[in-house]
Design a protein around this motif. Sequence first.
Motif, PDB file in Angstrom:
ATOM      1  N   ARG A 129       0.877  -1.115   0.094  1.00  0.00           N
ATOM      2  CA  ARG A 129      -0.036   0.050   0.008  1.00  0.00           C
ATOM      3  C   ARG A 129       0.759   1.005   0.042  1.00  0.00           C
ATOM      4  N   GLU A 130       2.008   1.370   0.989  1.00  0.00           N
ATOM      5  CA  GLU A 130       2.829   2.440   0.789  1.00  0.00           C
ATOM      6  C   GLU A 130       3.578   2.540  -0.647  1.00  0.00           C
ATOM      7  N   ARG A 131       4.067   1.500  -1.150  1.00  0.00           N
ATOM      8  CA  ARG A 131       4.652   1.693  -2.251  1.00  0.00           C
ATOM      9  C   ARG A 131       3.427   2.283  -3.409  1.00  0.00           C
ATOM     10  N   ASP A 132       2.240   1.504  -3.429  1.00  0.00           N
ATOM     11  CA  ASP A 132       1.156   2.197  -4.419  1.00  0.00           C
ATOM     12  C   ASP A 132       1.073   3.646  -4.193  1.00  0.00           C
ATOM     13  N   ILE A 133       0.897   4.179  -2.928  1.00  0.00           N
ATOM     14  CA  ILE A 133       0.744   5.390  -2.659  1.00  0.00           C
ATOM     15  C   ILE A 133       1.831   6.567  -3.113  1.00  0.00           C
ATOM     16  N   LEU A 134       2.944   5.986  -3.106  1.00  0.00           N
ATOM     17  CA  LEU A 134       4.088   6.662  -3.372  1.00  0.00           C
ATOM     18  C   LEU A 134       4.392   6.883  -4.852  1.00  0.00           C
ATOM     19  N   THR A 135       4.106   5.618  -5.479  1.00  0.00           N
ATOM     20  CA  THR A 135       4.793   5.335  -6.853  1.00  0.00           C
ATOM     21  C   THR A 135       3.705   5.067  -8.093  1.00  0.00           C
ATOM     22  N   THR A 136       2.432   4.923  -7.836  1.00  0.00           N
ATOM     23  CA  THR A 136       1.687   4.695  -8.827  1.00  0.00           C
ATOM     24  C   THR A 136       0.483   5.814  -8.802  1.00  0.00           C
ATOM     25  N   SER A 137      -0.129   5.920 -10.075  1.00  0.00           N
ATOM     26  CA  SER A 137      -1.152   6.980 -10.579  1.00  0.00           C
ATOM     27  C   SER A 137      -2.382   6.736  -9.754  1.00  0.00           C
ATOM     28  N   PRO A 138      -3.434   7.593  -9.645  1.00  0.00           N
ATOM     29  CA  PRO A 138      -4.716   7.280  -8.826  1.00  0.00           C
ATOM     30  C   PRO A 138      -5.334   5.973  -9.551  1.00  0.00           C
ATOM     31  N   ILE A 139      -5.146   6.017 -11.037  1.00  0.00           N
ATOM     32  CA  ILE A 139      -5.888   5.054 -11.737  1.00  0.00           C
ATOM     33  C   ILE A 139      -5.430   3.740 -11.438  1.00  0.00           C
ATOM     34  N   GLU A 140      -4.149   3.523 -11.136  1.00  0.00           N
ATOM     35  CA  GLU A 140      -3.688   2.022 -10.824  1.00  0.00           C
ATOM     36  C   GLU A 140      -3.854   1.942  -9.598  1.00  0.00           C
ATOM     37  N   ARG A 141      -3.884   2.537  -8.487  1.00  0.00           N
ATOM     38  CA  ARG A 141      -4.128   2.637  -7.263  1.00  0.00           C
ATOM     39  C   ARG A 141      -5.670   1.928  -7.360  1.00  0.00           C
ATOM     40  N   TYR A 142      -6.392   2.774  -7.891  1.00  0.00           N
ATOM     41  CA  TYR A 142      -7.933   2.356  -7.732  1.00  0.00           C
ATOM     42  C   TYR A 142      -8.108   0.769  -8.297  1.00  0.00           C
ATOM     43  N   ASN A 143      -7.351   0.413  -9.533  1.00  0.00           N
ATOM     44  CA  ASN A 143      -7.759  -0.903 -10.012  1.00  0.00           C
ATOM     45  C   ASN A 143      -6.768  -1.889  -9.131  1.00  0.00           C
ATOM     46  N   VAL A 145      -6.567  -1.857  -5.851  1.00  0.00           N
ATOM     47  CA  VAL A 145      -7.613  -2.202  -4.712  1.00  0.00           C
ATOM     48  C   VAL A 145      -9.058  -2.629  -5.009  1.00  0.00           C
ATOM     49  N   LEU A 146      -9.403  -2.517  -6.357  1.00  0.00           N
ATOM     50  CA  LEU A 146     -10.503  -3.039  -7.012  1.00  0.00           C
ATOM     51  C   LEU A 146     -10.309  -4.507  -7.063  1.00  0.00           C
ATOM     52  N   LYS A 147      -9.116  -4.776  -7.598  1.00  0.00           N
ATOM     53  CA  LYS A 147      -8.758  -6.332  -8.104  1.00  0.00           C
ATOM     54  C   LYS A 147      -8.690  -7.038  -6.637  1.00  0.00           C
ATOM     55  N   ARG A 148      -7.843  -6.397  -5.359  1.00  0.00           N
ATOM     56  CA  ARG A 148      -7.606  -7.147  -4.375  1.00  0.00           C
ATOM     57  C   ARG A 148      -9.122  -7.104  -3.318  1.00  0.00           C
ATOM     58  N   SER A 149      -9.746  -6.144  -3.452  1.00  0.00           N
ATOM     59  CA  SER A 149     -10.830  -6.217  -2.551  1.00  0.00           C
ATOM     60  C   SER A 149     -12.190  -5.493  -3.071  1.00  0.00           C
ATOM     61  N   PRO A 150     -12.703  -6.219  -3.858  1.00  0.00           N
ATOM     62  CA  PRO A 150     -14.068  -5.670  -4.544  1.00  0.00           C
ATOM     63  C   PRO A 150     -15.122  -5.376  -3.757  1.00  0.00           C
ATOM     64  N   GLN A 151     -15.250  -6.123  -2.652  1.00  0.00           N
ATOM     65  CA  GLN A 151     -16.266  -5.997  -1.729  1.00  0.00           C
ATOM     66  C   GLN A 151     -16.005  -4.523  -0.952  1.00  0.00           C
ATOM     67  N   LEU A 152     -14.946  -4.003  -0.911  1.00  0.00           N
ATOM     68  CA  LEU A 152     -14.695  -2.814  -0.231  1.00  0.00           C
ATOM     69  C   LEU A 152     -15.681  -1.875  -1.058  1.00  0.00           C
ATOM     70  N   PHE A 153     -15.840  -1.672  -2.288  1.00  0.00           N
ATOM     71  CA  PHE A 153     -16.578  -0.907  -2.836  1.00  0.00           C
ATOM     72  C   PHE A 153     -18.044  -0.864  -2.916  1.00  0.00           C
ATOM     73  N   GLN A 154     -18.629  -2.174  -2.154  1.00  0.00           N
ATOM     74  CA  GLN A 154     -19.975  -2.385  -1.884  1.00  0.00           C
ATOM     75  C   GLN A 154     -20.048  -2.047  -0.462  1.00  0.00           C
ATOM     76  N   GLU A 155     -19.011  -2.040   0.396  1.00  0.00           N
ATOM     77  CA  GLU A 155     -19.463  -1.771   1.984  1.00  0.00           C
ATOM     78  C   GLU A 155     -18.943  -0.295   2.450  1.00  0.00           C
ATOM     79  N   ILE A 156     -18.177   0.353   1.615  1.00  0.00           N
ATOM     80  CA  ILE A 156     -17.733   1.459   2.247  1.00  0.00           C
ATOM     81  C   ILE A 156     -17.972   2.744   1.394  1.00  0.00           C
ATOM     82  N   PRO A 157     -18.306   3.858   2.025  1.00  0.00           N
ATOM     83  CA  PRO A 157     -18.740   4.976   1.199  1.00  0.00           C
ATOM     84  C   PRO A 157     -17.718   5.667   0.214  1.00  0.00           C
TER      85      PRO A 157
END
Length: 178
Positions: A129-143, A145-157
Motif C-alpha cells: 500500500r505504501e509503495r502504491d501511494i508513493l509510486t503509482t497513479s490514482p487509476i493504478e491504485r484504484y484498479n 484495490v478493486l482487484k484485491r478487495s472488490p467488496q470494499l466498494f460495496q461496503e464503504i462510502p
Amino acid sequence: MTPISILIEKLNSQNLWQKTLELKRNEYLKVKGSIDTNLYLVVTGAVRIFVLDEFEEHTIRFGYKNNLIAALDSFLSEKPSDLYIQALKHTSLKVMDKSTYMNFVTNSTENTKIWQITLENFVLQQMERERDILTTSPIERYNRVLKRSPQLFQEIPNKYIASYLRMTPETLSRIKKS
C-alpha cells in the motif's frame, strides 16, 4: 482457506470471544491517545481506521463482515495510539482481550504459526500500500484495490475509499466513470 479465515474459524470454534459490542453509525470504538489491546471481529457493519493531522483525516484501513481489526500498534505495544476506529454504519463486533488471544496463540505451534503468517501478511500488505501511494497513479491504485478487495466498494462510502486511495472524492468519481 486463508490464514485469517483459519484463525477466525479456530477462535469461533473455541468460543473465545468474551462479549459483543454494538456501535451506532459514526460512533468511535477507539480515539487518539487511548490504549486498546482488544482484538475485534466484525460481525456486521463496517469500520474505518484512520489518523488525523491538523488538516485532514487519512484512512489507513477498513474492516467489514468477517474481518479482524485492532489498533495494532496499541495491541502490540500496550501504549497509546494515534489511531481512531469509527463505525461507518451500525456495526456489531465480537471482542477478545489480548491476554485471552495470546494464550490461544501460545497454546499450540499451529496457532503460533497462524499468528506469525497473519502478521507477515499484514506487513506485506502495508508495504504494498505504501509503495502504491508513493509510486503509482490514482487509476493504478484504484484498479489494484478493486482487484484485491472488490467488496470494499460495496461496503464503504466513496469519500472514505478516496481518502484511503489518497485522492479526492471527485477524482475517484471520475476514475469510476471511465
